[in-house]
Design an enzyme around this catalytic site. Structure first.
Site, PDB file in Angstrom:
ATOM      1  N   ASP A  38       5.772 -11.874   5.738  1.00 25.71           N
ATOM      2  CA  ASP A  38       5.897 -11.154   7.151  1.00 25.71           C
ATOM      3  C   ASP A  38       6.094 -12.122   8.076  1.00 25.71           C
ATOM      4  OD1 ASP A  38       5.898  -8.609   5.661  1.00 25.71           O
ATOM      5  OD2 ASP A  38       4.581  -7.805   7.151  1.00 25.71           O
ATOM      6  N   ASN A  85      10.391  -5.992   4.832  1.00 26.88           N
ATOM      7  CA  ASN A  85       9.976  -4.712   4.944  1.00 26.88           C
ATOM      8  C   ASN A  85       8.611  -4.924   5.888  1.00 26.88           C
ATOM      9  OD1 ASN A  85       9.135  -2.142   4.834  1.00 26.88           O
ATOM     10  ND2 ASN A  85       8.015  -2.179   3.068  1.00 26.88           N
ATOM     11  N   ASP A 130      -4.863   0.875   8.176  1.00 26.92           N
ATOM     12  CA  ASP A 130      -4.568  -0.164   7.081  1.00 26.92           C
ATOM     13  C   ASP A 130      -5.976  -0.374   6.326  1.00 26.92           C
ATOM     14  OD1 ASP A 130      -1.910  -0.683   7.813  1.00 26.92           O
ATOM     15  OD2 ASP A 130      -2.197  -2.676   8.534  1.00 26.92           O
ATOM     16  N   GLU A 159       4.582   0.974   4.274  1.00 25.05           N
ATOM     17  CA  GLU A 159       5.729   0.161   3.340  1.00 25.05           C
ATOM     18  C   GLU A 159       5.749   1.143   2.174  1.00 25.05           C
ATOM     19  OE1 GLU A 159       3.478  -3.282   5.353  1.00 25.05           O
ATOM     20  OE2 GLU A 159       3.301  -0.973   5.229  1.00 25.05           O
ATOM     21  N   HIS A 195       1.585  -4.240  -0.515  1.00 21.48           N
ATOM     22  CA  HIS A 195       0.414  -5.252  -0.690  1.00 21.48           C
ATOM     23  C   HIS A 195      -0.966  -4.577  -0.633  1.00 21.48           C
ATOM     24  CE1 HIS A 195       0.195  -5.710   3.878  1.00 21.48           C
ATOM     25  NE2 HIS A 195       0.947  -4.629   3.646  1.00 21.48           N
ATOM     26  N   ARG A 196      -0.995  -3.475   0.356  1.00 20.47           N
ATOM     27  CA  ARG A 196      -2.277  -2.965   0.156  1.00 20.47           C
ATOM     28  C   ARG A 196      -2.659  -2.109  -0.742  1.00 20.47           C
ATOM     29  NH1 ARG A 196      -3.991  -5.403   4.509  1.00 20.47           N
ATOM     30  NH2 ARG A 196      -2.475  -5.823   6.398  1.00 20.47           N
ATOM     31  N   LYS A 241       2.889 -10.544   0.884  1.00 15.99           N
ATOM     32  CA  LYS A 241       3.444 -10.125   2.295  1.00 15.99           C
ATOM     33  C   LYS A 241       2.264 -10.355   3.407  1.00 15.99           C
ATOM     34  CE  LYS A 241       5.257  -5.839   3.851  1.00 15.99           C
ATOM     35  NZ  LYS A 241       4.823  -5.752   5.506  1.00 15.99           N
TER      36      LYS A 241
END
Length: 426
Positions: free
Chosen positions: A55, A97, A299, A327, A380-381, A406
């Site tokens: 990012d 993204n 998040d 995302e 990613h999360r 990311k």
């Protein structure tokens, strides 16, 4: 073995407390704000402790396209030199993204003299940006996004206008932050006002205001929903980026699930990022609250939900509707993958997520050792949070582990460094 990560990784439960010292990467939220503000500032700014990830790399590349010099002298530093104005790029800005970079630059490039196209990948092209485009239009800026999502075309005139601009921040606080950060480049004072009381993760607006002031902006909060920004422009500054609180949640989760102790080098109450609120909730494991409001720590919700799967009692997550436009649709993704581990473990109820946990989950799954392939949805999360389930349950396989680049490219090396065995899968 882990660089680059294989197509899939099996997490082997350590069956012991995880202990050690881990330094989380720099905050993505602060790094991308600081990169943009340094690019809008006159002079040379030095950002230390910064995050180097997909990012932030995309943000830096976009700024270079617009005439800003961005040097990277080491693994955690950026040196940004700018004349205080962005130049029209030769081609579209591609931001993958990266939500922060896309929203922030959509507003900032209105100060360019010329046309700029802000675009992203297929996932970004379904993430809403209409409210921000409408707000820019109200300032007299020519901006269009025919689908309500990127790509966005902006015909800049070199100024951000003046007066009052209203924005619906209910879908994303990034819209509000984008307007605030561009406002000091206006022709006169600009009032940024919310059209309603709701705002996604207000704490991120506070991060924005702090970063703006670090670069010389004058911002006055008029009331709970409006800010007056003076046309001061920005001045170069040096900024130390604090560690990423969202990344820290995985370490707090690993501590709780294994009964370990991981030294992050920074206390939870020292973070200024809103996701740090998750630590107090995780600390109550295995007796987490029956209802958790995730609106101000969005998040962190995937982390909290995976930890909650091993709680003694069910947990309902509320205030998380915005997770549907991240995302991926994170409410659905988390529910799908928890149910992949054990059918009925999670339910979507409107925009709430119910994790039907009980103290016997590990017992129910003990000895089953079924290979559970966790879909990560290029998110990613989802990958990082569901890796925590593998600390408790055998057979958890994370697909596309490389998506963690990311925000935390070294995530898997970090787990391995704590003594977690990771088995590459073909």
């Amino acid at each position: 073995m882990l660089n680059p990560p294989p197509p899939a990784l099996t997490i082997v439960p350590p069956n012991r407390p995880l202990t050690g010292r881990v330094s989380p990467p720099g905050s993505k939220s602060i790094t991308n704000r600081a990169l943009l503000l340094a690019a809008l500032a006159n002079g040379t700014s030095r950002l230390t402790g910064a995050l180097k990830s997909k990012d932030t790399t995309l943000m830096a590349a976009a700024l270079r396209q617009m005439g800003v010099t961005v040097e990277e002298p080491d693994a955690t530093s950026f040196v940004v030199t700018s004349a205080g104005r962005l130049q029209a790029p030769a081609g579209p800005l591609f931001l993958g993204n990266a939500g922060t970079a896309t929203r922030f630059l959509t507003a900032a490039v209105a100060t360019v003299e010329g046309e700029v196209i802000v675009d992203g990948d297929d996932e970004m092209r379904v993430r809403p940006i209409g409210p921000l485009v409408t707000a820019l239009q109200s300032l007299g800026i020519k901006a269009s996004a025919p689908t309500g999502c990127p790509p966005v075309t902006i015909a800049g005139t070199g100024s951000f206008g003046s007066g009052r601009v209203e924005i619906d921040g209910g879908l994303s606080s990034q819209y509000v932050s984008a307007l605030l950060m561009a406002a000091p480049l206006g022709d006169g004072p600009i009032t940024v006002a919310l059209t309603g009381k709701d705002i996604g993760a207000r704490g991120y607006v506070d991060l924005t205001l702090a970063a703006m002031r670090s670069f010389g902006a004058s911002v006055e909060q008029l009331d709970a929903g409006s800010w007056l920004v003076q046309p001061t422009g920005y001045q170069a500054a040096d900024l130390l980026v604090e560690p990423d609180a969202s990344a820290a949640t995985y370490l707090w989760g690993a501590e709780a699930l294994t009964g370990g102790k991981i030294d992050l080098g920074v206390a939870a109450d020292a973070f200024t990022q809103p996701d740090a609120l998750a630590q107090a909730v995780i600390a109550q494991f295995p007796n987490m609250p029956a209802v958790i409001d995730g609106s101000q720590m969005q998040d962190a919700v995937p982390t909290l939900a995976v930890v909650a799967a091993f709680n003694n009692t069910p947990v309902r997550f509320v205030g998380i509707a915005n997770l549907r436009v991240k995302e991926t649709d994170r409410i659905r993704a988390v529910a799908n993958e928890l149910n992949r581990i054990l059918p009925g473990l999670a339910m979507e109820e409107g925009d709430d997520l119910l994790v039907a946990s009980d103290s016997n989950l590990a017992t129910k799954l003990a000895g089953r050792n079924a290979r559970t392939k966790i879909e990560t949805y290029h998110d990613h999360r989802i990958a990082m949070s569901f890796a925590l389930a593998g600390l408790k349950l055998p057979g958890i396989v994370i697909l596309d582990p490389a998506c963690t680049s990311k925000t935390w490219p070294e995530y898997w090396q970090m787990l391995a460094g704590l003594g977690v065995e990771l088995k590459p899968e073909a």
